[in-house]
Design a protein around this motif. Sequence first.
Motif, PDB file in Angstrom:
ATOM      1  N   VAL A   1       0.842  -1.204   0.000  1.00 24.81           N
ATOM      2  CA  VAL A   1       0.000   0.000   0.000  1.00 24.81           C
ATOM      3  C   VAL A   1       0.875   1.252   0.000  1.00 24.81           C
ATOM      4  O   VAL A   1       0.561   2.243  -0.653  1.00 24.81           O
ATOM      5  CB  VAL A   1      -0.967   0.000   1.201  1.00 24.81           C
ATOM      6  N   THR A   2       1.996   1.208   0.723  1.00 30.75           N
ATOM      7  CA  THR A   2       2.914   2.345   0.725  1.00 30.75           C
ATOM      8  C   THR A   2       3.426   2.639  -0.678  1.00 30.75           C
ATOM      9  O   THR A   2       3.608   3.793  -1.065  1.00 30.75           O
ATOM     10  CB  THR A   2       4.097   2.092   1.677  1.00 30.75           C
ATOM     11  N   LYS A   3       3.655   1.591  -1.456  1.00 24.58           N
ATOM     12  CA  LYS A   3       4.175   1.778  -2.812  1.00 24.58           C
ATOM     13  C   LYS A   3       3.198   2.544  -3.699  1.00 24.58           C
ATOM     14  O   LYS A   3       3.606   3.355  -4.536  1.00 24.58           O
ATOM     15  CB  LYS A   3       4.494   0.418  -3.442  1.00 24.58           C
ATOM     16  N   VAL A   4       1.893   2.288  -3.526  1.00 24.66           N
ATOM     17  CA  VAL A   4       0.914   2.887  -4.441  1.00 24.66           C
ATOM     18  C   VAL A   4       0.203   4.100  -3.846  1.00 24.66           C
ATOM     19  O   VAL A   4      -0.264   4.970  -4.585  1.00 24.66           O
ATOM     20  CB  VAL A   4      -0.133   1.849  -4.901  1.00 24.66           C
ATOM     21  N   HIS A   5       0.104   4.154  -2.509  1.00 22.93           N
ATOM     22  CA  HIS A   5      -0.557   5.322  -1.903  1.00 22.93           C
ATOM     23  C   HIS A   5      -0.086   5.481  -0.469  1.00 22.93           C
ATOM     24  O   HIS A   5      -0.658   4.914   0.469  1.00 22.93           O
ATOM     25  CB  HIS A   5      -2.080   5.174  -1.950  1.00 22.93           C
ATOM     26  N   VAL A   6       0.949   6.283  -0.313  1.00 18.04           N
ATOM     27  CA  VAL A   6       1.634   6.381   0.975  1.00 18.04           C
ATOM     28  C   VAL A   6       0.731   6.927   2.074  1.00 18.04           C
ATOM     29  O   VAL A   6       0.834   6.514   3.240  1.00 18.04           O
ATOM     30  CB  VAL A   6       2.911   7.246   0.826  1.00 18.04           C
ATOM     31  N   ASP A   7      -0.201   7.835   1.752  1.00 20.82           N
ATOM     32  CA  ASP A   7      -1.066   8.402   2.783  1.00 20.82           C
ATOM     33  C   ASP A   7      -1.998   7.358   3.379  1.00 20.82           C
ATOM     34  O   ASP A   7      -2.277   7.367   4.581  1.00 20.82           O
ATOM     35  CB  ASP A   7      -1.889   9.560   2.204  1.00 20.82           C
ATOM     36  N   THR A   8      -2.497   6.466   2.537  1.00 17.72           N
ATOM     37  CA  THR A   8      -3.368   5.401   3.036  1.00 17.72           C
ATOM     38  C   THR A   8      -2.600   4.480   3.976  1.00 17.72           C
ATOM     39  O   THR A   8      -3.087   4.132   5.060  1.00 17.72           O
ATOM     40  CB  THR A   8      -3.949   4.592   1.861  1.00 17.72           C
ATOM     41  N   ALA A   9      -1.413   4.084   3.590  1.00 20.93           N
ATOM     42  CA  ALA A   9      -0.597   3.219   4.441  1.00 20.93           C
ATOM     43  C   ALA A   9      -0.243   3.905   5.750  1.00 20.93           C
ATOM     44  O   ALA A   9      -0.147   3.257   6.797  1.00 20.93           O
ATOM     45  CB  ALA A   9       0.671   2.814   3.702  1.00 20.93           C
ATOM     46  N   PHE A  10      -0.065   5.210   5.692  1.00 18.60           N
ATOM     47  CA  PHE A  10       0.349   5.951   6.881  1.00 18.60           C
ATOM     48  C   PHE A  10      -0.746   5.964   7.945  1.00 18.60           C
ATOM     49  O   PHE A  10      -0.474   5.823   9.135  1.00 18.60           O
ATOM     50  CB  PHE A  10       0.707   7.390   6.494  1.00 18.60           C
ATOM     51  N   TYR A  11      -1.990   6.103   7.533  1.00 17.47           N
ATOM     52  CA  TYR A  11      -3.085   6.328   8.480  1.00 17.47           C
ATOM     53  C   TYR A  11      -3.919   5.102   8.823  1.00 17.47           C
ATOM     54  O   TYR A  11      -4.596   5.099   9.845  1.00 17.47           O
ATOM     55  CB  TYR A  11      -4.033   7.397   7.917  1.00 17.47           C
ATOM     56  N   PHE A  12      -3.898   4.068   7.998  1.00 20.70           N
ATOM     57  CA  PHE A  12      -4.847   2.974   8.199  1.00 20.70           C
ATOM     58  C   PHE A  12      -4.360   1.980   9.253  1.00 20.70           C
ATOM     59  O   PHE A  12      -3.166   1.644   9.306  1.00 20.70           O
ATOM     60  CB  PHE A  12      -5.108   2.263   6.873  1.00 20.70           C
ATOM     61  N   PRO A  13      -5.273   1.482  10.078  1.00 24.30           N
ATOM     62  CA  PRO A  13      -4.870   0.568  11.162  1.00 24.30           C
ATOM     63  C   PRO A  13      -4.318  -0.761  10.657  1.00 24.30           C
ATOM     64  O   PRO A  13      -3.428  -1.335  11.297  1.00 24.30           O
ATOM     65  CB  PRO A  13      -6.171   0.369  11.957  1.00 24.30           C
ATOM     66  N   VAL A  14      -4.829  -1.249   9.541  1.00 23.53           N
ATOM     67  CA  VAL A  14      -4.360  -2.547   9.034  1.00 23.53           C
ATOM     68  C   VAL A  14      -2.882  -2.479   8.660  1.00 23.53           C
ATOM     69  O   VAL A  14      -2.118  -3.426   8.905  1.00 23.53           O
ATOM     70  CB  VAL A  14      -5.202  -2.984   7.823  1.00 23.53           C
ATOM     71  N   THR A  15      -2.453  -1.365   8.081  1.00 21.91           N
ATOM     72  CA  THR A  15      -1.053  -1.233   7.663  1.00 21.91           C
ATOM     73  C   THR A  15      -0.144  -0.783   8.801  1.00 21.91           C
ATOM     74  O   THR A  15       1.066  -0.663   8.614  1.00 21.91           O
ATOM     75  CB  THR A  15      -0.952  -0.230   6.502  1.00 21.91           C
ATOM     76  N   ARG A  16      -0.732  -0.556   9.971  1.00 20.19           N
ATOM     77  CA  ARG A  16       0.057  -0.187  11.154  1.00 20.19           C
ATOM     78  C   ARG A  16       0.032  -1.258  12.235  1.00 20.19           C
ATOM     79  O   ARG A  16       0.834  -1.229  13.168  1.00 20.19           O
ATOM     80  CB  ARG A  16      -0.488   1.124  11.738  1.00 20.19           C
ATOM     81  N   ALA A  17      -0.908  -2.206  12.134  1.00 17.78           N
ATOM     82  CA  ALA A  17      -1.102  -3.184  13.205  1.00 17.78           C
ATOM     83  C   ALA A  17       0.154  -3.990  13.502  1.00 17.78           C
ATOM     84  O   ALA A  17       0.422  -4.356  14.651  1.00 17.78           O
ATOM     85  CB  ALA A  17      -2.253  -4.111  12.845  1.00 17.78           C
ATOM     86  N   TRP A  18       0.962  -4.283  12.469  1.00 18.64           N
ATOM     87  CA  TRP A  18       2.150  -5.114  12.687  1.00 18.64           C
ATOM     88  C   TRP A  18       3.125  -4.465  13.655  1.00 18.64           C
ATOM     89  O   TRP A  18       3.876  -5.177  14.348  1.00 18.64           O
ATOM     90  CB  TRP A  18       2.835  -5.422  11.355  1.00 18.64           C
ATOM     91  N   GLU A  19       3.120  -3.140  13.738  1.00 16.33           N
ATOM     92  CA  GLU A  19       4.025  -2.461  14.657  1.00 16.33           C
ATOM     93  C   GLU A  19       3.608  -2.712  16.110  1.00 16.33           C
ATOM     94  O   GLU A  19       4.447  -2.952  16.979  1.00 16.33           O
ATOM     95  CB  GLU A  19       4.046  -0.973  14.348  1.00 16.33           C
ATOM     96  N   LEU A  20       2.306  -2.667  16.366  1.00 16.09           N
ATOM     97  CA  LEU A  20       1.806  -2.997  17.702  1.00 16.09           C
ATOM     98  C   LEU A  20       1.981  -4.482  17.986  1.00 16.09           C
ATOM     99  O   LEU A  20       2.295  -4.883  19.118  1.00 16.09           O
ATOM    100  CB  LEU A  20       0.341  -2.586  17.807  1.00 16.09           C
ATOM    101  N   LEU A  21       1.790  -5.311  16.952  1.00 20.09           N
ATOM    102  CA  LEU A  21       1.972  -6.748  17.122  1.00 20.09           C
ATOM    103  C   LEU A  21       3.432  -7.100  17.402  1.00 20.09           C
ATOM    104  O   LEU A  21       3.716  -8.092  18.083  1.00 20.09           O
ATOM    105  CB  LEU A  21       1.482  -7.486  15.877  1.00 20.09           C
ATOM    106  N   ALA A  22       4.363  -6.289  16.879  1.00 18.78           N
ATOM    107  CA  ALA A  22       5.776  -6.512  17.203  1.00 18.78           C
ATOM    108  C   ALA A  22       5.994  -6.374  18.703  1.00 18.78           C
ATOM    109  O   ALA A  22       6.757  -7.137  19.318  1.00 18.78           O
ATOM    110  CB  ALA A  22       6.654  -5.521  16.437  1.00 18.78           C
TER     111      ALA A  22
END
Length: 626
Positions: A179-200
């Motif tokens: 998602v970052t490759k095609v639309h960085v703003d969406t990847a930045f704000y969406f919980p699905v693309t951020r969840a792995w950081e909390l899961l780490a």
Amino acid sequence: MKYRAEIDGLRALAVVPVILFHAGFESFSGGFVGVDVFFVISGYLISTILIENIEKDRFSIVNFYEKRARRILPVLYLVAISSAVASSLILYPEHLVSFAKSLISTPIFLANFYFWSERGYFGDATELKPLIHIWSLAVEEQFYIFFPIFLLLIKNYKKIFYTSLVAAFVISIVGSYYVTKVHVDTAFYFPVTRAWELLAGAVAAIILHKRLIDVQGQRAEIISIIGLILIGYAYVGFDDHTPFPGIYAAVPVLGTFLYVVAASNSRFTKAVFSSGPLVFIGLISFSLYLWHQPIFALSRHLSMFEENIPELLLLTAVLSCLSYWLVETPFRNRSLISRKTIVIFSSLGGLSLIVIGAVMVSNDGFPNRYKKEDRALLTQLSDYKGYNQAAFDALQGRTFVGDSGPRIALIGDSYAKDMLNVFNESQLFSDVQFSTRQVNSECGNLYLNNYEVIEPNIPLNRLDRCKVLGWYGGDEFDAILRESDEIWLAASWEDWVIDYLPQSIDNLSEKYNKPVRVFGIKDFGQIRPYDLLSIPPNERSEYRQPASDSAKEISLRLHGALDGYEFFYPMLRPLCDGSSSECRIFTDEGLLMSADGRHLTKEGAIESSRRLSSVLARISSSLGER
């Protein structure tokens, strides 16, 4: 869980770079990744508590959310209400309405989606948003709505638990990458693309709780220091061109993970990050994070930020200490404030923010606060974005129909959208069929045989999106270009694009065998509404200011590159009455030509059609002759 002072020390290392980044310190160009450090820490702490309580059969959803409410809501509501009061006195109607919508999204933890809808985290626009930073809190809370329930449902199924955890982590990090490759703003704000950081952080909690890895002595020291090096590298090595989060977020996330796993068994690292000053900054880090952005943003609106950074940092620190002692600490004490009280407070506080925001929105930001002659100008500031886009976007990819008039393919960015509005407002092109194509300025409005040669000039976090959008590619658009009578190009021409522009024009002319008209850039200098409102209404129509130096330089380069080209139309000097050093930024009626110095208001488009009347008439006449 056992208190780890060195984790609070790491919070200090997370919050300070975020604040310095928002303050504009270039040496902390990657300070925004402090949020990612917070995500991992939060995932670790919360998961540790959840796992311990679930294993001992004393976990309660009610208790969990009560603790979250005590931790977050009191100071969050204090900052939000304080910001609302200050914003109602400082912000213009346009900005107040935007603030009000973010205020409404705050207590329901949807701020990330709201700011995503407004697009973008980096740049001037975001610096002026008092609650932009609340997006990260929304992502955390969205995660914590589902994660405890997930743990409860599968607590007795270890294989499913680990399989599901790994699957969620992989899906999230892979999604973040693509998602970052095609639309960085969406990847930045969406919980699905951020969840792995909390899961780490959750994985770190499991490793330490289950003692899956035992890191001791010198190895613990080395691993924790490597973690800190990774975090530090991200702070100084990343910037607003970094494709983030994507795979780059793995640098600070891995660094935080290594630190969390190893630091408790180190000596030197643990001693340093358990020191009093760092721990104290870590303890007030939540208040620091919440207070700094409203203070910075509102001071920027007042044009008093740059000259007062030390004082504003001091104010942030003082307010953070006070809110920590007087608000955060008492509300966390269950013997002082009961569950019933916190429930009532949370409900009424959240409802109050929603009502305050709704009142601001329904009253259009209270334009009646201003003098009658200023209201029309303020209305322009709130309406120009929609006006800029509407006509152009409605004609994207439109196929030509019949032979009712000349067929024009208009290609470019928001400046091309402005030019279409100028054409329409001039009334000279009413019989023209326009078909539009958006090519973002950072991609380069160019028709080339090999786009790889320009890739080094495109910001890394936009390159893949440029490839997806495809410049002039696609069979459907190729058909439009072939069926058109002329091709018109307009853009906020980047400096590097000018080097390739003659080649691009030659390529288009050779392939499609039709005129290619190129329109230069426009610029009205820096527009500061606060300064402009101070100009007496009867003096506005004659007020003049220079175009920006960068616009003048681009204009000169365009002249040099296209010297002698018959279909090149300079815009800067004609729109500035022949002198780019004395641009009239108001119409004769005292309304703004541009709301931001670059894009036209409706009145600006009408006035531009007057100032460009001879050029437009010449173009219109030549179309009639075809």
